[in-house]
Design a protein around this motif. Sequence first.
Motif, PDB file in Angstrom:
ATOM      1  N   THR A 177      -7.496  13.773  -3.229  1.00  0.00           N
ATOM      2  CA  THR A 177      -8.798  13.191  -2.827  1.00  0.00           C
ATOM      3  C   THR A 177      -8.947  11.966  -3.077  1.00  0.00           C
ATOM      4  O   THR A 177      -9.150  10.839  -2.455  1.00  0.00           O
ATOM      5  CB  THR A 177      -9.949  14.456  -3.261  1.00  0.00           C
ATOM      6  OG1 THR A 177      -9.745  15.590  -2.447  1.00  0.00           O
ATOM      7  CG2 THR A 177     -11.286  13.788  -2.787  1.00  0.00           C
ATOM      8  N   GLU A 178      -8.707  11.689  -4.545  1.00  0.00           N
ATOM      9  CA  GLU A 178      -8.712  10.298  -4.925  1.00  0.00           C
ATOM     10  C   GLU A 178      -7.746   9.159  -4.447  1.00  0.00           C
ATOM     11  O   GLU A 178      -8.247   8.163  -4.302  1.00  0.00           O
ATOM     12  CB  GLU A 178      -8.668  10.488  -6.608  1.00  0.00           C
ATOM     13  CG  GLU A 178      -8.780   9.004  -7.328  1.00  0.00           C
ATOM     14  CD  GLU A 178     -10.225   8.529  -7.110  1.00  0.00           C
ATOM     15  OE1 GLU A 178     -10.424   7.146  -7.412  1.00  0.00           O
ATOM     16  OE2 GLU A 178     -11.079   9.083  -6.657  1.00  0.00           O
TER      17      GLU A 178
ATOM     18  N   ASP B  59      -6.544   9.336  -1.629  1.00  0.00           N
ATOM     19  CA  ASP B  59      -6.903   9.176  -0.208  1.00  0.00           C
ATOM     20  C   ASP B  59      -8.256   7.869  -0.289  1.00  0.00           C
ATOM     21  O   ASP B  59      -8.159   7.153   0.617  1.00  0.00           O
ATOM     22  CB  ASP B  59      -7.611  10.469   0.572  1.00  0.00           C
ATOM     23  CG  ASP B  59      -6.142  11.295   1.062  1.00  0.00           C
ATOM     24  OD1 ASP B  59      -4.919  10.590   0.930  1.00  0.00           O
ATOM     25  OD2 ASP B  59      -6.344  12.468   1.314  1.00  0.00           O
ATOM     26  N   ARG B  60      -8.978   8.210  -1.190  1.00  0.00           N
ATOM     27  CA  ARG B  60     -10.212   7.386  -1.383  1.00  0.00           C
ATOM     28  C   ARG B  60      -9.851   6.021  -1.693  1.00  0.00           C
ATOM     29  O   ARG B  60     -10.255   4.956  -0.942  1.00  0.00           O
ATOM     30  CB  ARG B  60     -11.225   7.914  -2.241  1.00  0.00           C
ATOM     31  CG  ARG B  60     -12.518   7.160  -2.398  1.00  0.00           C
ATOM     32  CD  ARG B  60     -13.367   7.493  -3.734  1.00  0.00           C
ATOM     33  NE  ARG B  60     -12.552   7.020  -4.754  1.00  0.00           N
ATOM     34  CZ  ARG B  60     -12.710   5.637  -5.168  1.00  0.00           C
ATOM     35  NH1 ARG B  60     -13.176   4.808  -4.464  1.00  0.00           N
ATOM     36  NH2 ARG B  60     -11.883   5.215  -6.209  1.00  0.00           N
ATOM     37  N   GLN B  61      -8.770   6.055  -2.728  1.00  0.00           N
ATOM     38  CA  GLN B  61      -8.339   4.479  -2.967  1.00  0.00           C
ATOM     39  C   GLN B  61      -7.618   3.592  -1.816  1.00  0.00           C
ATOM     40  O   GLN B  61      -7.900   2.797  -1.618  1.00  0.00           O
ATOM     41  CB  GLN B  61      -7.678   4.575  -4.272  1.00  0.00           C
ATOM     42  CG  GLN B  61      -8.246   4.941  -5.491  1.00  0.00           C
ATOM     43  CD  GLN B  61      -7.446   4.994  -6.755  1.00  0.00           C
ATOM     44  OE1 GLN B  61      -6.397   4.411  -6.747  1.00  0.00           O
ATOM     45  NE2 GLN B  61      -8.200   5.504  -7.608  1.00  0.00           N
ATOM     46  N   ASP B  62      -6.903   4.515  -1.051  1.00  0.00           N
ATOM     47  CA  ASP B  62      -6.014   4.045   0.119  1.00  0.00           C
ATOM     48  C   ASP B  62      -7.078   3.599   1.208  1.00  0.00           C
ATOM     49  O   ASP B  62      -6.911   2.494   1.679  1.00  0.00           O
ATOM     50  CB  ASP B  62      -5.171   5.319   0.640  1.00  0.00           C
ATOM     51  CG  ASP B  62      -3.798   5.178  -0.151  1.00  0.00           C
ATOM     52  OD1 ASP B  62      -3.679   4.472  -0.954  1.00  0.00           O
ATOM     53  OD2 ASP B  62      -3.110   6.138  -0.031  1.00  0.00           O
ATOM     54  N   SER B  63      -8.101   4.272   1.355  1.00  0.00           N
ATOM     55  CA  SER B  63      -9.055   3.870   2.356  1.00  0.00           C
ATOM     56  C   SER B  63      -9.767   2.715   1.995  1.00  0.00           C
ATOM     57  O   SER B  63     -10.070   1.831   2.956  1.00  0.00           O
ATOM     58  CB  SER B  63      -9.990   5.107   2.613  1.00  0.00           C
ATOM     59  OG  SER B  63      -9.458   6.146   3.301  1.00  0.00           O
ATOM     60  N   GLN B  64     -10.107   2.589   0.520  1.00  0.00           N
ATOM     61  CA  GLN B  64     -10.676   1.087   0.087  1.00  0.00           C
ATOM     62  C   GLN B  64      -9.760   0.277   0.361  1.00  0.00           C
ATOM     63  O   GLN B  64     -10.276  -1.001   0.791  1.00  0.00           O
ATOM     64  CB  GLN B  64     -11.157   1.518  -1.270  1.00  0.00           C
ATOM     65  CG  GLN B  64     -12.105   0.529  -1.800  1.00  0.00           C
ATOM     66  CD  GLN B  64     -13.268   0.097  -1.095  1.00  0.00           C
ATOM     67  OE1 GLN B  64     -13.861   0.996  -0.826  1.00  0.00           O
ATOM     68  NE2 GLN B  64     -13.436  -1.129  -0.808  1.00  0.00           N
TER      69      GLN B  64
END
Length: 106
Positions: A43-44, A46-51
Amino acid sequence: MSTLIPASRSNGLAQLKTIKATRAQYRAEVTVFRHSLETAVMTELDRQDSQAIADVMTTATEEELRFLDYGLALSGNSVAKTELVARKVNLMSNINNQRIARRFGR
């Protein structure tokens, strides 16, 4: 012939079953904990990749628009110069898109 287990053996079997059940419970708890941890990590990530993707795309778009404004200011009323600027902005956009796809397209 009796199918009953002698008392001395049945006590040992009960202890063995208890030990096996305790181990199985421990393994189950560890499995659930590991799954929870792996899910939190994914989850983390994915969040960092999206950002990161949002940051890269924002920067690329800003630069393309900056170059477009600059080129249009230089081209004045010339159709040929405006066409040249459009081709260069398109080239820049294609390069940016390919770079972003290479970096983030898995």
